[in-house]
Design a protein around this motif. Structure first.
Motif, PDB file in Angstrom:
ATOM      1  N   GLY A 172       0.799  -1.216   0.000  1.00 33.67           N
ATOM      2  CA  GLY A 172       0.000   0.000   0.000  1.00 33.67           C
ATOM      3  C   GLY A 172       0.829   1.261   0.000  1.00 33.67           C
TER       4      GLY A 172
ATOM      5  N   GLN B 114      -2.122   5.834  -2.835  1.00 33.19           N
ATOM      6  CA  GLN B 114      -2.208   4.776  -1.816  1.00 33.19           C
ATOM      7  C   GLN B 114      -3.524   4.007  -1.930  1.00 33.19           C
ATOM      8  N   GLN B 115      -4.631   4.721  -2.091  1.00 38.08           N
ATOM      9  CA  GLN B 115      -5.930   4.064  -2.247  1.00 38.08           C
ATOM     10  C   GLN B 115      -5.961   3.218  -3.520  1.00 38.08           C
ATOM     11  N   ASN B 116      -5.322   3.713  -4.567  1.00 38.04           N
ATOM     12  CA  ASN B 116      -5.266   2.952  -5.819  1.00 38.04           C
ATOM     13  C   ASN B 116      -4.461   1.670  -5.647  1.00 38.04           C
ATOM     14  N   CYS B 117      -3.410   1.719  -4.839  1.00 36.07           N
ATOM     15  CA  CYS B 117      -2.629   0.506  -4.529  1.00 36.07           C
ATOM     16  C   CYS B 117      -3.518  -0.540  -3.861  1.00 36.07           C
ATOM     17  N   LEU B 118      -4.335  -0.093  -2.930  1.00 33.25           N
ATOM     18  CA  LEU B 118      -5.199  -1.020  -2.204  1.00 33.25           C
ATOM     19  C   LEU B 118      -6.204  -1.685  -3.144  1.00 33.25           C
ATOM     20  N   GLN B 119      -6.632  -0.965  -4.161  1.00 31.92           N
ATOM     21  CA  GLN B 119      -7.540  -1.549  -5.139  1.00 31.92           C
ATOM     22  C   GLN B 119      -6.803  -2.482  -6.099  1.00 31.92           C
TER      23      GLN B 119
ATOM     24  N   TYR C   8      -2.182  10.173  -1.051  1.00 32.30           N
ATOM     25  CA  TYR C   8      -3.265   9.335  -0.543  1.00 32.30           C
ATOM     26  C   TYR C   8      -4.136   8.785  -1.669  1.00 32.30           C
ATOM     27  N   GLN C   9      -4.211   9.472  -2.801  1.00 34.59           N
ATOM     28  CA  GLN C   9      -4.924   8.920  -3.951  1.00 34.59           C
ATOM     29  C   GLN C   9      -4.188   7.704  -4.492  1.00 34.59           C
TER      30      GLN C   9
ATOM     31  N   ASN D  45      -2.540  15.090  -1.172  1.00 32.32           N
ATOM     32  CA  ASN D  45      -3.652  14.625  -2.005  1.00 32.32           C
ATOM     33  C   ASN D  45      -3.196  13.578  -3.011  1.00 32.32           C
TER      34      ASN D  45
ATOM     35  N   TYR E 160      -4.151   1.350 -13.204  1.00 31.45           N
ATOM     36  CA  TYR E 160      -4.420   1.461 -11.767  1.00 31.45           C
ATOM     37  C   TYR E 160      -3.926   2.776 -11.131  1.00 31.45           C
TER      38      TYR E 160
END
Length: 344
Positions: free
Chosen positions: A267, A317-322, A314-315, A311, A285
């Motif tokens: 992440g 990072q969220q894309n990594c989680l997906q 964290y965007q 910004n 991704y």
């Protein structure tokens, strides 16, 4: 290799993984497959390759097997001769275009030797797999092979992002030529964050010298080789990962490094080269900041962007989680087991 051997062992295959034992090698961890390390007197240079290949051949001679798999070009000859001698199937696991690595392609005599080995041996391996389609296509063009693509990506596991009181940058993997350390280490003059390097390799001495030359010792920590479990936990705590390669050969240009996926699964956003395989995944991704400029100033600018732009960070990072939900070993394992089922 641990992932591949574990999957095969859990599917019912009796697997033996053979490697080299170096001074200071971490103790082996118990796995669901056999592990064997070969000691060599020569650690570097031509004699080290000759000695290891001879010891590997002799070791294989006394192991009962229904099939063998050579990992990269520097082990291919012993496995070829053993497979012919015992009349068993052979597989080539090509992590890269070996002859196109910087430490090979920039040395004409060494390149000539390894290219002869490649031309002699690779066409004799009907069965094989590699890490991405561009490399598979290169082998097909050169040797008319039809190699599968099986990416060495992490096993999906639940992830909880830990607290990160310190923002540090992480490199994990082989500290070898062609990984852009010549510009990455000087870049740390302009980046206000620690840089942790986990791994060892043929550029380690030069990397340590560069850290001294550019007065970045206070920011750079060379941890050397650490156990996979420890590295996994350290990666989760990092703020940024680094995946950089010089464009000085097709091996780097067509690479798809394991650490690229390790960062995704931890992440953490990363600074990554803008080469085809990475670009294809990032276009889908958006998990990294890509760069085609490997100058120190440009790398420092990109790293500082990831450190300071909340910004953006964290965007990503969220894309990594997906992305880790779709790119994981559970998916690649299916292709691996189907591959070996058709051979053995």
């Amino acid at each position: 290799m641990i992932r591949i051997c574990t999957s095969l062992a859990e599917a019912g295959y009796a697997v033996t993984l053979i490697g080299r034992r170096f001074t200071g090698s971490p103790a082996l961890v118990t796995r669901p497959f056999k592990q064997k390390r070969l000691f060599c007197f020569f650690r570097t240079g031509k004699l080290s390759y000759l000695e290891y290949n001879l010891r590997l051949f002799l070791c294989l001679l006394f192991i009962k097997a229904d099939g063998v798999c050579a990992i990269d070009l520097d082990t291919i000859l012993p496995f070829y001769f053993i497979s012919k001698l015992k009349g068993i199937p052979r597989v080539y696991d090509a992590h890269e275009l070996f002859c196109e690595m910087k430490e090979v392609v920039t040395r004409p005599r060494i390149y000539k030797v390894w290219k002869w080995v490649e031309r002699y041996a690779v066409p004799k391996f009907k069965h094989g797999y590699t890490v991405n389609k561009p490399i598979a296509d290169e082998f097909k063009m050169m040797y008319r092979t039809e190699y599968e693509v099986i990416r060495n990506v992490p096993v999906w596991e639940p992830l909880e992002i830990p607290d990160k009181p310190e923002k540090f940058i992480l490199f994990q993997g082989a500290v070898n030529e062609g990984r852009s350390f010549e510009t990455l280490i000087p870049a740390m003059q302009y980046v206000n964050a620690p840089f942790v390097i986990c791994g060892n390799g043929n550029f380690m001495i030069q990397a340590e010298f560069l850290a001294s030359e550019y007065d970045t010792n206070h920011r750079i920590e060379f941890k050397g080789r650490i156990l996979p479990a420890e590295l996994k936990e350290l990666t989760k705590k990092a703020w940024i990962g680094v995946t950089l390669f010089e464009n000085n050969g097709l091996s780097n240009y067509y690479s798809l490094a394991n650490r690229f996926f390790d960062y995704i699964h931890a992440g953490i956003p990363q600074l990554c080269v803008d080469y085809p395989a990475y670009r294809e995944i990032n276009n889908k991704y958006n998990i990294a900041v890509l760069t085609s400029d490997l100058r120190s100033e440009a790398l420092a600018e990109r790293l500082n962007e990831l450190l300071n732009n909340k910004n953006l960070y964290y965007q990503l990072q969220q894309n990594c989680l997906q992305a880790r939900e779709a790119i994981n070993w559970q998916q690649e394992e299916k292709k691996l087991l189907a591959f070996y089922k058709n051979i053995l």
